[in-house]
Scaffold this motif. Structure first.
Motif, PDB file in Angstrom:
ATOM      1  N   SER A 110      42.330  58.809  36.493  1.00 28.85           N
ATOM      2  CA  SER A 110      42.140  59.640  37.679  1.00 28.85           C
ATOM      3  C   SER A 110      40.803  60.366  37.644  1.00 28.85           C
ATOM      4  N   LEU A 111      40.426  60.849  36.472  1.00 23.87           N
ATOM      5  CA  LEU A 111      39.182  61.609  36.340  1.00 23.87           C
ATOM      6  C   LEU A 111      37.966  60.755  36.691  1.00 23.87           C
ATOM      7  N   VAL A 112      37.921  59.527  36.175  1.00 25.59           N
ATOM      8  CA  VAL A 112      36.717  58.703  36.350  1.00 25.59           C
ATOM      9  C   VAL A 112      36.903  57.611  37.403  1.00 25.59           C
ATOM     10  N   GLY A 113      38.088  57.546  38.021  1.00 22.43           N
ATOM     11  CA  GLY A 113      38.344  56.542  39.046  1.00 22.43           C
ATOM     12  C   GLY A 113      38.377  55.123  38.503  1.00 22.43           C
ATOM     13  N   SER A 114      38.902  54.976  37.283  1.00 18.61           N
ATOM     14  CA  SER A 114      38.902  53.669  36.625  1.00 18.61           C
ATOM     15  C   SER A 114      40.157  52.865  36.970  1.00 18.61           C
ATOM     16  N   ARG A 115      39.972  51.760  37.651  1.00 20.66           N
ATOM     17  CA  ARG A 115      41.101  50.873  37.936  1.00 20.66           C
ATOM     18  C   ARG A 115      41.626  50.225  36.652  1.00 20.66           C
ATOM     19  N   ALA A 116      40.724  49.917  35.723  1.00 18.25           N
ATOM     20  CA  ALA A 116      41.142  49.292  34.461  1.00 18.25           C
ATOM     21  C   ALA A 116      42.066  50.217  33.679  1.00 18.25           C
ATOM     22  N   TYR A 117      41.724  51.502  33.594  1.00 20.82           N
ATOM     23  CA  TYR A 117      42.580  52.453  32.885  1.00 20.82           C
ATOM     24  C   TYR A 117      43.918  52.607  33.606  1.00 20.82           C
ATOM     25  N   ALA A 118      43.874  52.709  34.931  1.00 19.38           N
ATOM     26  CA  ALA A 118      45.104  52.888  35.705  1.00 19.38           C
ATOM     27  C   ALA A 118      46.020  51.675  35.580  1.00 19.38           C
ATOM     28  N   GLU A 119      45.437  50.484  35.625  1.00 21.49           N
ATOM     29  CA  GLU A 119      46.252  49.265  35.504  1.00 21.49           C
ATOM     30  C   GLU A 119      46.879  49.159  34.122  1.00 21.49           C
ATOM     31  N   GLU A 120      46.140  49.564  33.090  1.00 15.68           N
ATOM     32  CA  GLU A 120      46.706  49.541  31.738  1.00 15.68           C
ATOM     33  C   GLU A 120      47.835  50.554  31.606  1.00 15.68           C
ATOM     34  N   ALA A 121      47.656  51.741  32.165  1.00 14.80           N
ATOM     35  CA  ALA A 121      48.714  52.752  32.121  1.00 14.80           C
ATOM     36  C   ALA A 121      49.969  52.237  32.814  1.00 14.80           C
ATOM     37  N   LYS A 155      34.646  65.130  29.146  1.00 15.60           N
ATOM     38  CA  LYS A 155      34.709  63.859  29.877  1.00 15.60           C
ATOM     39  C   LYS A 155      34.285  62.699  28.988  1.00 15.60           C
ATOM     40  N   GLU A 156      33.206  62.875  28.256  1.00 16.35           N
ATOM     41  CA  GLU A 156      32.706  61.815  27.380  1.00 16.35           C
ATOM     42  C   GLU A 156      33.733  61.465  26.303  1.00 16.35           C
ATOM     43  N   GLU A 157      34.364  62.472  25.740  1.00  5.53           N
ATOM     44  CA  GLU A 157      35.358  62.238  24.693  1.00  5.53           C
ATOM     45  C   GLU A 157      36.597  61.554  25.269  1.00  5.53           C
ATOM     46  N   ALA A 158      37.010  61.951  26.455  1.00  8.19           N
ATOM     47  CA  ALA A 158      38.150  61.297  27.098  1.00  8.19           C
ATOM     48  C   ALA A 158      37.863  59.813  27.323  1.00  8.19           C
ATOM     49  N   ILE A 159      36.666  59.509  27.782  1.00  7.01           N
ATOM     50  CA  ILE A 159      36.296  58.102  28.001  1.00  7.01           C
ATOM     51  C   ILE A 159      36.262  57.345  26.677  1.00  7.01           C
ATOM     52  N   ARG A 160      35.755  57.972  25.637  1.00 10.72           N
ATOM     53  CA  ARG A 160      35.684  57.308  24.332  1.00 10.72           C
ATOM     54  C   ARG A 160      37.079  56.932  23.835  1.00 10.72           C
ATOM     55  N   ILE A 161      38.012  57.863  23.944  1.00 14.91           N
ATOM     56  CA  ILE A 161      39.373  57.589  23.477  1.00 14.91           C
ATOM     57  C   ILE A 161      40.052  56.576  24.381  1.00 14.91           C
ATOM     58  N   ALA A 162      39.807  56.646  25.683  1.00  8.74           N
ATOM     59  CA  ALA A 162      40.394  55.669  26.604  1.00  8.74           C
ATOM     60  C   ALA A 162      39.894  54.262  26.297  1.00  8.74           C
ATOM     61  N   GLU A 163      38.618  54.138  25.975  1.00 12.23           N
ATOM     62  CA  GLU A 163      38.062  52.831  25.622  1.00 12.23           C
ATOM     63  C   GLU A 163      38.701  52.291  24.345  1.00 12.23           C
ATOM     64  N   TRP A 164      38.880  53.167  23.365  1.00 12.42           N
ATOM     65  CA  TRP A 164      39.597  52.758  22.143  1.00 12.42           C
ATOM     66  C   TRP A 164      41.001  52.275  22.485  1.00 12.42           C
ATOM     67  N   MET A 165      41.677  53.023  23.345  1.00 14.44           N
ATOM     68  CA  MET A 165      43.057  52.688  23.681  1.00 14.44           C
ATOM     69  C   MET A 165      43.142  51.339  24.392  1.00 14.44           C
ATOM     70  N   ILE A 166      42.199  51.079  25.266  1.00 13.96           N
ATOM     71  CA  ILE A 166      42.189  49.828  26.015  1.00 13.96           C
ATOM     72  C   ILE A 166      41.857  48.633  25.113  1.00 13.96           C
ATOM     73  N   HIS A 167      40.900  48.826  24.210  1.00 20.37           N
ATOM     74  CA  HIS A 167      40.343  47.682  23.495  1.00 20.37           C
ATOM     75  C   HIS A 167      40.794  47.546  22.040  1.00 20.37           C
ATOM     76  N   ASP A 168      41.124  48.654  21.377  1.00 17.88           N
ATOM     77  CA  ASP A 168      41.279  48.593  19.920  1.00 17.88           C
ATOM     78  C   ASP A 168      42.626  49.035  19.374  1.00 17.88           C
ATOM     79  N   THR A 169      43.432  49.728  20.151  1.00 21.77           N
ATOM     80  CA  THR A 169      44.698  50.191  19.589  1.00 21.77           C
ATOM     81  C   THR A 169      45.597  49.006  19.256  1.00 21.77           C
ATOM     82  N   PRO A 170      46.321  49.056  18.142  1.00 17.71           N
ATOM     83  CA  PRO A 170      47.223  47.951  17.795  1.00 17.71           C
ATOM     84  C   PRO A 170      48.282  47.740  18.877  1.00 17.71           C
ATOM     85  N   ARG A 171      48.583  46.484  19.145  1.00 16.24           N
ATOM     86  CA  ARG A 171      49.583  46.129  20.152  1.00 16.24           C
ATOM     87  C   ARG A 171      50.632  45.206  19.544  1.00 16.24           C
ATOM     88  N   THR A 172      51.799  45.240  20.141  1.00 13.03           N
ATOM     89  CA  THR A 172      52.858  44.336  19.723  1.00 13.03           C
ATOM     90  C   THR A 172      52.669  42.980  20.404  1.00 13.03           C
TER      91      THR A 172
END
Length: 350
Positions: free
Chosen positions: A147-158, A94-111
């Motif tokens: 879905s795992l952590v009930g994060s609206r921010a992750y769901a909205e980004e997806a 769970k901790e690792e999933a959250i860590r990668i999700a945070e990277w994806m939301i905040h740090d992954t390169p975007r167009t």
């Protein structure tokens, strides 16, 4: 029948294929990632304890190899973490999933359109490029973690990423998808209607919707675009049930992995109500299933799978420069279809 073939395909995937780029499961990238995502589907269809045990062991053996590989394409293996956490209660997952999700939301390169740029582990860059592959390789993981952590921010980004990719890649004339979009030049590059690109999204969207539908409302636009996509794909299905590697080039070779992914999407899309339950659609998926079985050898190797494919410079290059050979993503997409057929049979005969 599906169980017998599924077991053969799965057993071949877990053999020692050291040195084979397409079949070596013991590294951390999108190829084994699709493999383990499919194995999780197989476990959920069969509840075979040895499949679950293998997935747990795979993570334990390979998690250290993920270090330094935080890119979109290598995010795929993390998509099994939420389910494994629910089953095992291992807090690290769970901790690792959250860590990668945070990277994806905040740090992954975007167009410039705010799409996730398709970054890879290989020493090559696809600056400002949007690929259909990203939906399956990265956004599926984000949706499952939402879905795992009930994060609206992750769901909205997806959800946002799904819509951006559909808007940029969907051809308004045929409703199918182009392989990629170059944000810098404002075009679809070679404009190839590549079958496996369509499969990543055909399969990925219902899997994503299943995860986020209780957190965010699924907009009409997504449902309409997905419906048009699946109808458009059926228009290119050939009489034997398969699609060519570039679907509007019927003389190109038939491609099994993309065909399997599209059929999975047809079944999963009907299951979730994203597309209507129709006899014709179910029959089209059944035709794919029947057509694919002869491509599975007695040893469980799935043949007729195109090799790793960037957006090629020309449409003809997809035919001339991309050979077919066994791969974990080919095994995986076929295993996903076999698993879905098994689940369908279990419901029908319950």
């Amino acid at each position: 029948m599906g169980l017998n073939y599924g077991d053969k395909v799965w057993q071949e995937m877990i053999k020692d294929h050291t040195g084979e780029w397409g079949m070596d499961i013991n590294h951390w990238d999108w190829v084994p990632g699709v493999g383990v995502i499919a194995m999780l589907e197989y476990y959920e269809a069969t509840r075979r304890p040895e499949v679950l045990a293998y997935l747990q062991d795979w993570v334990a053996r390979n998690k250290a190899k993920a270090a330094g590989k935080t890119v979109i394409n290598s995010s795929a293996p993390y998509a099994i973490f939420p389910a494994l956490y629910r089953i095992t209660g291992d807090a690290w997952l769970k901790e690792e999933a959250i860590r990668i999700a945070e990277w994806m939301i905040h740090d992954t390169p975007r167009t410039r359109e705010d799409a996730f740029e398709h970054t890879v582990t290989e020493k090559v860059e696809f600056s400002e490029q949007v690929w259909a592959d990203t939906i399956f390789m990265a956004v599926l993981f984000l949706a499952r973690t939402a879905s795992l952590v009930g994060s609206r921010a992750y769901a909205e980004e997806a959800l946002k990423q799904v819509l951006i990719h559909l808007r940029l890649l969907q051809d308004p004339q045929t409703n199918v998808l182009f392989h990629g979009w170059n944000c810098a030049t404002g075009d679809h590059m070679s404009s190839a209607r590549w079958t496996r690109a369509n499969a990543w999204i055909a399969a990925g969207i219902p899997m994503i919707v299943q995860e986020i539908a209780t957190i965010v409302e699924i907009p009409t636009e997504l449902k309409e675009r997905y419906g048009r996509l699946m109808s458009g794909l059926l228009a290119y299905q050939q009489v034997d049930g398969l699609w060519s590697t570039v679907m509007d080039q019927p003389h190109f070779y038939k491609e099994v992995s993309g065909s399997a992914g599209i059929a999975y999407g047809l079944l999963k899309g009907m299951e979730l109500g994203l597309i209507p339950r129709q006899e014709e659609t179910a029959a089209a998926a059944e035709l794919v299933f029947t057509a694919i079985l002869p491509y599975i050898t007695e040893e469980g190797i799935v043949e007729g799978v195109s090799g790793g494919t960037p957006v090629m410079p020309t449409i003809q290059a997809y035919q001339d420069d991309i050979p077919t050979y066994p791969t974990l993503y080919g095994q995986g997409l076929v295993l996903m279809l076999l698993s879905k057929v098994l689940q369908k049979e279990q419901v029908e005969y319950a």
